[in-house]
Design a protein around this motif. Structure first.
Motif, mmCIF file in Angstrom:
data_model
loop_
_atom_site.group_PDB
_atom_site.id
_atom_site.type_symbol
_atom_site.label_atom_id
_atom_site.label_comp_id
_atom_site.label_asym_id
_atom_site.label_seq_id
_atom_site.Cartn_x
_atom_site.Cartn_y
_atom_site.Cartn_z
ATOM 1 N N TYR A 156 0.834 -1.208 0.000
ATOM 2 C CA TYR A 156 0.000 0.000 0.000
ATOM 3 C C TYR A 156 0.870 1.260 0.000
ATOM 4 C CZ TYR A 156 -3.518 3.429 1.177
ATOM 5 O OH TYR A 156 -4.329 4.541 1.173
ATOM 6 N N ALA A 201 -6.580 0.983 -0.715
ATOM 7 C CA ALA A 201 -6.518 0.524 0.680
ATOM 8 C C ALA A 201 -7.583 -0.545 0.905
ATOM 9 C CB ALA A 201 -6.713 1.700 1.642
ATOM 10 N N TYR A 211 -12.129 0.827 5.857
ATOM 11 C CA TYR A 211 -11.689 0.127 4.655
ATOM 12 C C TYR A 211 -12.846 -0.311 3.759
ATOM 13 C CZ TYR A 211 -7.213 0.019 7.045
ATOM 14 O OH TYR A 211 -6.044 0.374 7.691
#
Length: 149
Positions: free
Chosen positions: A12, A62, A89
């Protein structure tokens, strides 16, 4: 983990730093499926870094990374880390990630085939992104994934 192997948190960070998402995810998947398959829990133990000013694109990736962790942990019978279940998320708007995501037949296929850890986070990407060339090579009786392709 000894030598550096790309974790999902590293993946990420690389995406946020401008690396092409599928290159970064490919590096993680190579670690997951081959280079560090005996260290899988370590690859997903660290949560993603919080970004004070994340863009929509970063929030999407993400969510994708987190859904990937949950999917892979389920598939390989590993304990899924608690940080994966944080509501931050999940996407508010559906994200259809495909070549032609606006075609109704493409959307219908993505809705039908996307694994639950992704759909629960409002991501629709189908079920082929985690095809494991290493397992395919073993099933095909070759010694290298490149021989099977």
């Amino acid at each position: 983990m000894g030598e550096w192997i790309q974790s999902i948190a590293d993946t990420y960070k690389a995406i946020c730093a401008g690396e092409a998402p599928w290159v970064a995810l490919g590096n993680f998947m190579n670690a997951w499926y081959d280079y560090a398959k005996d260290q899988r829990e370590a690859l997903v133990s660290e949560s993603l870094p919080a970004l004070a000013t994340s863009s929509l694109e970063q929030r999407r990736w993400a969510a994708f990374c987190v859904a990937s962790v949950e999917y892979l942990c389920q598939r390989y019978g590993l304990h899924c880390p608690d940080w994966v279940y944080q509501s931050q998320y999940s996407l508010v708007e559906p994200w259809f990630h495909a070549v032609n995501p606006h075609k109704p037949q493409v959307r219908a296929r993505l809705i039908e085939t996307t694994p639950e850890p992704f759909t629960r986070r409002n991501i629709y990407c189908g079920n082929k992104m985690f095809a494991n060339k290493y397992e395919f090579a073993a099933q095909a009786g070759t010694t290298s994934p490149n021989q099977a392709i």
